[in-house]
Design a protein around this motif. Sequence first.
Motif, short mmCIF file in Angstrom:
data_model
loop_
_atom_site.label_atom_id
_atom_site.label_comp_id
_atom_site.label_asym_id
_atom_site.label_seq_id
_atom_site.Cartn_x
_atom_site.Cartn_y
_atom_site.Cartn_z
N ARG A 136 -5.26 -15.11 13.42
CA ARG A 136 -5.29 -14.76 14.95
C ARG A 136 -4.01 -13.96 15.28
NH1 ARG A 136 -5.35 -19.60 17.56
NH2 ARG A 136 -7.36 -19.97 16.56
N HIS A 137 -2.95 -14.78 14.98
CA HIS A 137 -1.73 -14.02 15.52
C HIS A 137 -1.37 -12.63 14.64
CE1 HIS A 137 0.00 -16.81 18.47
NE2 HIS A 137 -0.73 -17.78 17.69
N GLY A 138 -1.81 -12.64 13.51
CA GLY A 138 -1.58 -11.36 12.68
C GLY A 138 -2.20 -10.30 13.25
N LEU A 139 -3.56 -10.47 13.62
CA LEU A 139 -4.41 -9.49 14.40
C LEU A 139 -3.68 -8.95 15.49
CD1 LEU A 139 -7.99 -10.91 13.60
CD2 LEU A 139 -6.68 -8.72 12.70
N VAL A 140 -3.34 -10.17 16.47
CA VAL A 140 -2.71 -9.60 17.74
C VAL A 140 -1.21 -8.86 17.49
CG1 VAL A 140 -1.39 -10.51 19.78
CG2 VAL A 140 -3.55 -11.70 19.12
N LEU A 141 -0.60 -9.11 16.44
CA LEU A 141 0.59 -8.53 16.05
C LEU A 141 0.42 -7.06 15.77
CD1 LEU A 141 3.62 -8.52 15.78
CD2 LEU A 141 3.21 -9.25 13.18
N LEU A 142 -0.62 -6.88 14.83
CA LEU A 142 -1.16 -5.43 14.46
C LEU A 142 -1.30 -4.72 15.58
CD1 LEU A 142 -2.72 -6.16 11.15
CD2 LEU A 142 -0.67 -5.07 11.58
#
Length: 817
Positions: free
Chosen positions: A317-323
């Motif tokens: 989830r956080h990886g997608l938000v960061l991208l």
Amino acid sequence: MNAVFGSGKRLWAFAAALATKLLERLASNATFTIACAALIGAGLLQLTRPVDDALGAWRAQVLQREATGSVVVVELDTRSLRAIGEWPWPREIFARAVDNLRQAGAKMVAFDVDFSARSTPGDDEALRRAFAGYQGSVVLPSFVQRNGVEENSPLASLSADSLIASVNVPIDSDGRARRYNRGFERDGEYRASMASLLAGEPYGATGQFLIDYGVRARDIERLGFIDVLNGAFAAADLRDKTVLIGATALELGDEFSTPVQPAMPGVYVHALAYESLAQGRALVGVNPNVMLGLALVVFWLLWPRQASADMRAVLVRHGLVLLLALLTPIAAQAVWPVSIDAGLLLLAQALCIVATVQRELAYRAAELSRQREAHLTHIAFHDPETELPNRRALLANLEQLLSRAGERKAVVIAVGVDRFVTLRSAIGHAHSNRLMAALAERLQQEFRIQAHDLSTSILGGVALIENEAALLAVLGARRRDGFQMSVEVEGQSIDVAMRVGAAFSEGPADSAEALVAKAMRALYHARERNHRYAIFDSAVIADPKLQLALVSDIGRGIAQGDFALVYQAKADARNGCVVGAEALLRWTHPVHGAIPPDSFVPTAEKTGAIVELTRWALLRAIEDQALLRAGGDEVVISVNVSARALTDGTFCAEAIERITRAGASLCLEITETAIIEDPPAAIEAIAKFREAGVRISIDDYGAGLSSLGYLKQIHADELKLDKGLISELQTNARDRLILKSTIELAHGLNMSVVSEGVEDEATRALVVALGCDYVQGYLVSRPLALEDFARLCTRSRPEGHGSPEPGDFIAMRRARQ
């Protein structure tokens, strides 16, 4: 219309629901409230600006684009400066260049050169004619001074046939140029910026935009001014193009720090601003309130709801938000002239990550705590090698016994094993641990107490007894067999000899720690006296604290003349002439004989007796210096001042008064540790001493973690390098480099440098080569009595006139007393 109205109502309903849930969570979760407040505060105070600026610079590197080719920069570069001569140039030079540009067909010529001051009438007239011949196609700069009041404008004669544009560039708080003005109004008059005027922006346009540093500055066409002046260029390259003339030479100092380049000539900043307008790439930022709202939404969606979470899902989830937070601004800026600051979004995500990790760690810690609580308790109260209860357990048991002792007495027993180190070496560590465990079991049977592991070779126990007779009877019985005990370990019988120390509680004032300490001291007393057991008796067993009583002899020693000063010479590093000396304390005790300073100075510092010692040393140094002066020796005497004395206002005032009254030439040597204890008071005292004409020396520099911060705060006259920096100077190139830089730093701060511990000629030559001013050490002299030091001064004087003989010094001192 109804559909739009319905969509608006749904949006407002969603916002209201979100606000309601947010307020509920704020009220129920303190961590969430604090994090949310931090996010809002960061948004309102723009605390994420450094992150946004860094991301903006990164986007400029990613989204590179070519220049339009419609502007040419004519550089006032170093080559042109060398060819034409010293700056400023005659204006006739610029007139010729303008004529050449006009003949080449340049559409417009803009100057980033100050023409506000008058030159010679002939040069001003030549430049005016050149501008007039260009029919309003010349742009001259104006700029507002930093005070915001005065404006430098071109001469009226030059601006009559020219356009005027502002070259002021806004600078951000970090010193970088990111924004650019379209124009502004001043005193009712509109002034377009240079880039705005050249790009044909509408008259009256104001406000700011972000320069698109993605436009490659290296793609902008450029010519050297000397080439334009000499006509060494192809006219076709300038036809119908805008020419921007400005300084690029470092000597002219017209540079700005930008997100993509630490130092960019101002003319290229204007050129890139022009390119941003010409290409429709004048970037605008998204409203900060909008970004704050988006950050709050991200914060709400990512905030952890459960005590424990699926960390793999959290990472996805956080990886997608960061991208999305990183790539969306790039995609948007690639299509539209917009700069999206994602710093608040990243901060919101970071706060949620911290909260998630915190909750997960708290959950796991609680689980581990519940699982290991019994084990940790066991470890806390047991020795890890023998598995016996440890000192902490003994103290806890003893405190309980003392609380319910009543009329009975608590007794602490310490049992030590003789020759334990030898025994352990013979049977090994593992077997020695088993031996102590077996011995503890036997002692528990003998004394009816639980044995505790007090240290490597000492067991202890506590008990309540009606009177001392019972314990003395047991000890007396063991005395007959010499406190020997046979213990079996791994099938092997080992004879163990023991000694016992015991202490009884005397009343409610006894603490557990004090009783254990008394039992241990009784055991040590038994070992020292070669007894098998000892009962603590304060009249027989000395208290270690009594060692501090030696400090009480300091006052008597001063009064009875047991103290003396010796002097270690300090010489000019180059010619060897003695220029000063360090006064060193010596104490000849009537009972203990010569006591080294390392034995009594630290204790005197702890107890405060050091102030009296320093006062005596200071007064004696003043007297001895007067005697030296009478013999024709003018030297500076250095006296060490401790932290306690330095921060003693009474001492400082008295010292200044005595030094001033005697006209003494003293130097106070102060270590950094003396300043660290109370920096404000120490620095204030140092300032008072220097104001009174007393020299200050920073002693033992390099002995510990020497701080450049204190060198900045302390206005000292001298820096004494610790002998630890000197000892390996001949073999260690790193030490030489450190010493050289330290000496240069000291000289830059107007301090002379003294090298301590110089013991041979080779070392002296090295420190001289590195720039050291003075040396001190056995090469110059060992610490000497006053009479011997006076002889040394005489021998080192070029003129060689004599000092008084030893008898003369003694007579002179008595006369002064």
